[in-house]
Design a protein around this motif. Structure first.
Motif, PDB file in Angstrom:
ATOM      1  N   THR A  89      10.482  -3.855   5.005  1.00 29.40           N
ATOM      2  CA  THR A  89      11.302  -2.811   5.637  1.00 29.40           C
ATOM      3  C   THR A  89      10.508  -1.831   6.488  1.00 29.40           C
ATOM      4  O   THR A  89      11.093  -1.007   7.180  1.00 29.40           O
ATOM      5  N   GLY A  90       9.170  -1.877   6.451  1.00 27.06           N
ATOM      6  CA  GLY A  90       8.399  -0.961   7.276  1.00 27.06           C
ATOM      7  C   GLY A  90       6.934  -0.916   6.896  1.00 27.06           C
ATOM      8  O   GLY A  90       6.474  -1.611   5.982  1.00 27.06           O
ATOM      9  N   LEU A  91       6.207  -0.058   7.588  1.00 30.32           N
ATOM     10  CA  LEU A  91       4.773   0.116   7.379  1.00 30.32           C
ATOM     11  C   LEU A  91       4.456   1.589   7.581  1.00 30.32           C
ATOM     12  O   LEU A  91       4.964   2.213   8.515  1.00 30.32           O
ATOM     13  N   THR A  92       3.614   2.151   6.709  1.00 26.40           N
ATOM     14  CA  THR A  92       3.238   3.552   6.853  1.00 26.40           C
ATOM     15  C   THR A  92       1.749   3.724   6.572  1.00 26.40           C
ATOM     16  O   THR A  92       1.204   3.095   5.661  1.00 26.40           O
ATOM     17  N   LEU A  93       1.101   4.552   7.365  1.00 22.88           N
ATOM     18  CA  LEU A  93      -0.318   4.866   7.198  1.00 22.88           C
ATOM     19  C   LEU A  93      -0.478   5.817   6.019  1.00 22.88           C
ATOM     20  O   LEU A  93       0.221   6.826   5.934  1.00 22.88           O
ATOM     21  N   THR A  94      -1.403   5.513   5.107  1.00 19.89           N
ATOM     22  CA  THR A  94      -1.644   6.411   3.975  1.00 19.89           C
ATOM     23  C   THR A  94      -3.024   7.051   4.027  1.00 19.89           C
ATOM     24  O   THR A  94      -3.207   8.145   3.501  1.00 19.89           O
ATOM     25  N   SER A  95      -4.016   6.380   4.647  1.00 20.80           N
ATOM     26  CA  SER A  95      -5.360   6.954   4.735  1.00 20.80           C
ATOM     27  C   SER A  95      -6.144   6.255   5.838  1.00 20.80           C
ATOM     28  O   SER A  95      -6.157   5.025   5.906  1.00 20.80           O
ATOM     29  N   ARG A  96      -6.818   7.056   6.669  1.00 18.72           N
ATOM     30  CA  ARG A  96      -7.666   6.480   7.724  1.00 18.72           C
ATOM     31  C   ARG A  96      -9.000   5.998   7.173  1.00 18.72           C
ATOM     32  O   ARG A  96      -9.689   5.228   7.812  1.00 18.72           O
ATOM     33  N   SER A  97      -9.372   6.467   6.000  1.00 17.63           N
ATOM     34  CA  SER A  97     -10.651   6.051   5.408  1.00 17.63           C
ATOM     35  C   SER A  97     -10.386   4.989   4.354  1.00 17.63           C
ATOM     36  O   SER A  97     -10.423   5.243   3.163  1.00 17.63           O
ATOM     37  N   GLY A  98     -10.082   3.792   4.827  1.00 16.65           N
ATOM     38  CA  GLY A  98      -9.758   2.704   3.915  1.00 16.65           C
ATOM     39  C   GLY A  98     -11.000   1.975   3.436  1.00 16.65           C
ATOM     40  O   GLY A  98     -11.968   1.812   4.167  1.00 16.65           O
ATOM     41  N   SER A  99     -10.960   1.546   2.184  1.00 17.91           N
ATOM     42  CA  SER A  99     -12.043   0.763   1.590  1.00 17.91           C
ATOM     43  C   SER A  99     -11.429  -0.103   0.491  1.00 17.91           C
ATOM     44  O   SER A  99     -10.325   0.177   0.015  1.00 17.91           O
ATOM     45  N   PRO A 100     -12.134  -1.152   0.062  1.00 22.23           N
ATOM     46  CA  PRO A 100     -11.605  -1.970  -1.037  1.00 22.23           C
ATOM     47  C   PRO A 100     -11.356  -1.147  -2.308  1.00 22.23           C
ATOM     48  O   PRO A 100     -10.366  -1.379  -3.008  1.00 22.23           O
ATOM     49  N   ALA A 101     -12.218  -0.188  -2.597  1.00 21.32           N
ATOM     50  CA  ALA A 101     -12.023   0.647  -3.788  1.00 21.32           C
ATOM     51  C   ALA A 101     -10.762   1.500  -3.651  1.00 21.32           C
ATOM     52  O   ALA A 101      -9.999   1.654  -4.615  1.00 21.32           O
ATOM     53  N   ALA A 102     -10.527   2.047  -2.459  1.00 20.85           N
ATOM     54  CA  ALA A 102      -9.314   2.847  -2.230  1.00 20.85           C
ATOM     55  C   ALA A 102      -8.072   1.972  -2.341  1.00 20.85           C
ATOM     56  O   ALA A 102      -7.032   2.416  -2.853  1.00 20.85           O
ATOM     57  N   LEU A 103      -8.160   0.721  -1.889  1.00 17.37           N
ATOM     58  CA  LEU A 103      -7.038  -0.212  -1.998  1.00 17.37           C
ATOM     59  C   LEU A 103      -6.704  -0.470  -3.470  1.00 17.37           C
ATOM     60  O   LEU A 103      -5.538  -0.414  -3.864  1.00 17.37           O
ATOM     61  N   GLU A 104      -7.709  -0.725  -4.284  1.00 15.22           N
ATOM     62  CA  GLU A 104      -7.469  -0.995  -5.701  1.00 15.22           C
ATOM     63  C   GLU A 104      -6.908   0.238  -6.421  1.00 15.22           C
ATOM     64  O   GLU A 104      -6.020   0.124  -7.262  1.00 15.22           O
ATOM     65  N   ALA A 105      -7.405   1.429  -6.057  1.00 17.71           N
ATOM     66  CA  ALA A 105      -6.888   2.666  -6.673  1.00 17.71           C
ATOM     67  C   ALA A 105      -5.428   2.885  -6.279  1.00 17.71           C
ATOM     68  O   ALA A 105      -4.602   3.276  -7.114  1.00 17.71           O
TER      69      ALA A 105
END
Length: 195
Positions: free
Chosen positions: A170-186
């Motif tokens: 249904t859509g896409l939204t930006l949550t953080s410009r500083s993305g990393s694998p650790a941030a994805l898992e959190a």
């Protein structure tokens, strides 16, 4: 002819006044020179700040996801920018390998639908957010630029008569410009279905 004492005093007074006018002229000239110099410095600083701001704007991507194919695909765009590479990474718990989002770029539900439907098993109608890491590369003139950011793919499930459930994007939204694998898992730990 000799001058009188009054005439000598008058002559000295005019010389003093002339000297005073000359000194005032020099002070005005020096002030004007300083103002021109400081104005030029301010203009140069403003120009440098504008250039830095423009360079920063060219180095930032904010992807917009447009729903296509009845919710099976999100087409990704950021203005007139043409991407040379785009990769979408998913949380490890889903067991989905990173996907090449080109051509398009796009996100297809069939990349992760089975894993997400399995994670939400037991309820027909659900909505949620799936955190993903999107790494995008593009050319800005002669400069290669890359950005990795954390996004949420917005989704819902729908029951189908005699055919189980289906996943609809249904859509896409930006949550953080500083993305990393650790941030994805959190982010997955905070947003995973059933939590």
């Amino acid at each position: 002819m000799s001058e009188t004492a009054d005439q000598a005093a008058t002559r000295r007074r005019w010389i003093t006044l002339a000297e005073l006018v000359a000194v005032a002229g020099m002070l005005i000239g020096a002030g004007t020179l300083y103002l021109n110099w400081s104005g030029r410095r301010a203009d140069d600083a403003a120009r440098a700040a504008q250039t830095a701001s423009t360079d920063r704007a060219h180095g930032i991507v904010t992807l917009i996801g447009k729903v296509a194919d009845g919710g099976r695909t999100l087409t990704l765009a950021d203005g007139d920018r043409n991407f040379s590479a785009a990769t979408v990474s998913f949380p490890k718990a889903l067991g989905v390998s990173p996907q090449d989002a080109l051509p398009g770029p796009r996100i297809a539900s069939d990349w992760f639908a089975d894993a997400l439907l399995k994670a939400t098993d037991g309820s027909e109608a659900r909505t949620g957010r799936l955190p993903v890491l999107i790494a995008a590369s593009w050319w800005d003139g002669d400069t290669s630029r890359t950005e990795t950011a954390l996004y949420d793919v917005l989704w819902r499930t729908e029951g189908r008569f005699l055919r189980g459930r289906k996943l609809v994007l249904t859509g896409l939204t930006l949550t953080s410009r500083s993305g990393s694998p650790a941030a994805l898992e959190a982010a997955w730990q905070r947003k995973r279905p059933g939590k």
